[in-house]
Design a protein around this motif. Sequence first.
Motif, PDB file in Angstrom:
ATOM      1  N   GLN A  67      40.858 -46.881 -89.667  1.00 20.27           N
ATOM      2  CA  GLN A  67      41.601 -47.352 -90.845  1.00 20.27           C
ATOM      3  C   GLN A  67      41.607 -48.883 -90.892  1.00 20.27           C
ATOM      4  OE1 GLN A  67      42.920 -45.482 -93.319  1.00 20.27           O
ATOM      5  NE2 GLN A  67      43.543 -47.313 -94.400  1.00 20.27           N
ATOM      6  N   ALA A  68      41.899 -49.521 -89.782  1.00 15.79           N
ATOM      7  CA  ALA A  68      41.914 -50.992 -89.738  1.00 15.79           C
ATOM      8  C   ALA A  68      40.514 -51.552 -89.985  1.00 15.79           C
ATOM      9  CB  ALA A  68      42.447 -51.467 -88.392  1.00 15.79           C
ATOM     10  N   PHE A  69      39.511 -50.911 -89.411  1.00 17.84           N
ATOM     11  CA  PHE A  69      38.123 -51.322 -89.607  1.00 17.84           C
ATOM     12  C   PHE A  69      37.764 -51.275 -91.095  1.00 17.84           C
ATOM     13  CE2 PHE A  69      33.695 -50.014 -90.164  1.00 17.84           C
ATOM     14  CZ  PHE A  69      33.008 -50.984 -89.450  1.00 17.84           C
ATOM     15  N   SER A  70      38.078 -50.147 -91.738  1.00 17.01           N
ATOM     16  CA  SER A  70      37.722 -50.007 -93.160  1.00 17.01           C
ATOM     17  C   SER A  70      38.490 -50.998 -94.022  1.00 17.01           C
ATOM     18  CB  SER A  70      37.955 -48.571 -93.640  1.00 17.01           C
ATOM     19  OG  SER A  70      39.323 -48.229 -93.585  1.00 17.01           O
ATOM     20  N   GLN A  71      39.762 -51.222 -93.750  1.00 17.75           N
ATOM     21  CA  GLN A  71      40.545 -52.171 -94.539  1.00 17.75           C
ATOM     22  C   GLN A  71      40.012 -53.596 -94.378  1.00 17.75           C
ATOM     23  OE1 GLN A  71      42.896 -51.469 -96.889  1.00 17.75           O
ATOM     24  NE2 GLN A  71      42.195 -49.391 -96.431  1.00 17.75           N
ATOM     25  N   ALA A  88      35.508 -44.080 -98.567  1.00 15.41           N
ATOM     26  CA  ALA A  88      35.562 -42.707 -98.058  1.00 15.41           C
ATOM     27  C   ALA A  88      36.190 -42.658 -96.665  1.00 15.41           C
ATOM     28  CB  ALA A  88      34.165 -42.096 -98.037  1.00 15.41           C
ATOM     29  N   LEU A  89      35.862 -43.628 -95.833  1.00 11.63           N
ATOM     30  CA  LEU A  89      36.447 -43.694 -94.488  1.00 11.63           C
ATOM     31  C   LEU A  89      37.947 -43.950 -94.570  1.00 11.63           C
ATOM     32  CD1 LEU A  89      36.010 -43.691 -91.403  1.00 11.63           C
ATOM     33  CD2 LEU A  89      35.580 -46.147 -91.556  1.00 11.63           C
ATOM     34  N   SER A  90      38.339 -44.890 -95.400  1.00  8.72           N
ATOM     35  CA  SER A  90      39.758 -45.193 -95.568  1.00  8.72           C
ATOM     36  C   SER A  90      40.513 -43.983 -96.105  1.00  8.72           C
ATOM     37  CB  SER A  90      39.929 -46.387 -96.503  1.00  8.72           C
ATOM     38  OG  SER A  90      41.288 -46.676 -96.680  1.00  8.72           O
ATOM     39  N   HIS A  91      39.943 -43.335 -97.102  1.00 13.36           N
ATOM     40  CA  HIS A  91      40.574 -42.147 -97.688  1.00 13.36           C
ATOM     41  C   HIS A  91      40.662 -41.017 -96.654  1.00 13.36           C
ATOM     42  CE1 HIS A  91      41.782 -39.301-100.753  1.00 13.36           C
ATOM     43  NE2 HIS A  91      40.836 -38.479-100.324  1.00 13.36           N
ATOM     44  N   GLY A  92      39.590 -40.827 -95.878  1.00 10.73           N
ATOM     45  CA  GLY A  92      39.598 -39.792 -94.847  1.00 10.73           C
ATOM     46  C   GLY A  92      40.659 -40.028 -93.791  1.00 10.73           C
ATOM     47  N   CYS A  93      40.872 -41.285 -93.453  1.00 11.07           N
ATOM     48  CA  CYS A  93      41.930 -41.618 -92.474  1.00 11.07           C
ATOM     49  C   CYS A  93      43.310 -41.309 -93.044  1.00 11.07           C
ATOM     50  CB  CYS A  93      41.845 -43.083 -92.080  1.00 11.07           C
ATOM     51  SG  CYS A  93      40.405 -43.482 -91.072  1.00 11.07           S
ATOM     52  N   CYS A  94      43.502 -41.642 -94.308  1.00 15.25           N
ATOM     53  CA  CYS A  94      44.809 -41.387 -94.941  1.00 15.25           C
ATOM     54  C   CYS A  94      45.076 -39.896 -95.124  1.00 15.25           C
ATOM     55  CB  CYS A  94      44.880 -42.088 -96.295  1.00 15.25           C
ATOM     56  SG  CYS A  94      44.930 -43.877 -96.177  1.00 15.25           S
ATOM     57  N   PHE A 107      38.872 -30.970 -85.667  1.00  9.89           N
ATOM     58  CA  PHE A 107      37.693 -31.453 -84.954  1.00  9.89           C
ATOM     59  C   PHE A 107      36.558 -31.756 -85.931  1.00  9.89           C
ATOM     60  CE2 PHE A 107      40.015 -28.911 -81.779  1.00  9.89           C
ATOM     61  CZ  PHE A 107      40.298 -29.936 -80.906  1.00  9.89           C
ATOM     62  N   GLU A 108      36.437 -30.940 -86.943  1.00  7.20           N
ATOM     63  CA  GLU A 108      35.440 -31.206 -87.982  1.00  7.20           C
ATOM     64  C   GLU A 108      35.808 -32.475 -88.754  1.00  7.20           C
ATOM     65  OE1 GLU A 108      34.357 -29.193 -92.203  1.00  7.20           O
ATOM     66  OE2 GLU A 108      34.322 -27.832 -90.476  1.00  7.20           O
ATOM     67  N   ALA A 109      37.097 -32.641 -89.034  1.00  4.18           N
ATOM     68  CA  ALA A 109      37.552 -33.819 -89.782  1.00  4.18           C
ATOM     69  C   ALA A 109      37.318 -35.104 -88.991  1.00  4.18           C
ATOM     70  CB  ALA A 109      39.035 -33.676 -90.136  1.00  4.18           C
ATOM     71  N   ILE A 110      37.601 -35.094 -87.684  1.00  5.27           N
ATOM     72  CA  ILE A 110      37.411 -36.308 -86.883  1.00  5.27           C
ATOM     73  C   ILE A 110      35.917 -36.601 -86.718  1.00  5.27           C
ATOM     74  CG2 ILE A 110      37.488 -35.257 -84.576  1.00  5.27           C
ATOM     75  CD1 ILE A 110      39.070 -38.601 -85.504  1.00  5.27           C
ATOM     76  N   ARG A 114      33.978 -40.044 -87.670  1.00  2.00           N
ATOM     77  CA  ARG A 114      33.103 -40.729 -86.708  1.00  2.00           C
ATOM     78  C   ARG A 114      31.724 -40.972 -87.323  1.00  2.00           C
ATOM     79  NH1 ARG A 114      34.934 -36.826 -81.775  1.00  2.00           N
ATOM     80  NH2 ARG A 114      36.797 -37.980 -81.203  1.00  2.00           N
ATOM     81  N   GLY A 115      31.220 -39.972 -88.036  1.00  2.00           N
ATOM     82  CA  GLY A 115      29.919 -40.122 -88.675  1.00  2.00           C
ATOM     83  C   GLY A 115      29.923 -41.206 -89.742  1.00  2.00           C
ATOM     84  N   LEU A 116      30.980 -41.246 -90.549  1.00  2.00           N
ATOM     85  CA  LEU A 116      31.102 -42.293 -91.569  1.00  2.00           C
ATOM     86  C   LEU A 116      31.182 -43.674 -90.927  1.00  2.00           C
ATOM     87  CD1 LEU A 116      33.564 -40.909 -94.272  1.00  2.00           C
ATOM     88  CD2 LEU A 116      31.325 -41.911 -94.685  1.00  2.00           C
ATOM     89  N   TYR A 117      31.953 -43.776 -89.870  1.00  2.00           N
ATOM     90  CA  TYR A 117      32.091 -45.052 -89.163  1.00  2.00           C
ATOM     91  C   TYR A 117      30.741 -45.532 -88.642  1.00  2.00           C
ATOM     92  CZ  TYR A 117      33.028 -48.222 -85.326  1.00  2.00           C
ATOM     93  OH  TYR A 117      32.985 -49.283 -84.474  1.00  2.00           O
TER      94      TYR A 117
END
Length: 137
Positions: A67-71, A88-94, A107-110, A114-117
């Motif tokens: 979240q901090a990385f994307s922001q 998408a990464l920021s939204h996924g974290c939220c 586990f699928e969500a994390i 990770r893939g987006l990051y």
Amino acid sequence: MPNTLSDKIQEVDINDVFDDILFSEEKVVEKGYQQGFAAGSSQDSVDGYHLGYHRGAEIGSEIGFYQAFSQHYLNENPPEKVLKNLEALSHGCCEFPRINCESTDIFEAIEKLRGLYKKIATQLKIKTSFKKEGIQF
């Protein structure tokens, strides 16, 4: 009413005495199983709680990092192709589940985060990673 010891002995059915002798091992095994099961269940609950708590804290800190990385990079006016992935990464974290729900696979969500990051890091041509206690994600 029996008054003497011989009267008490005569009242005991000999078949009951033989059954007690024959099934004494089974009774001891069953009693030991019940005691062991009760002790193991209480210890397993404590161990499971601590494992879940610590694993949840690790995942939470990883999501906080993403979240901090994307922001940070959203504020840097990134190229358009990277912007969509950062959003998408920021939204996924939220939207990451805050409670355990059987219909959601965390586990699928994390793994998706990770893939987006990794994709964003490649697009930005940066080398950064999230490390927690010697484990690299």
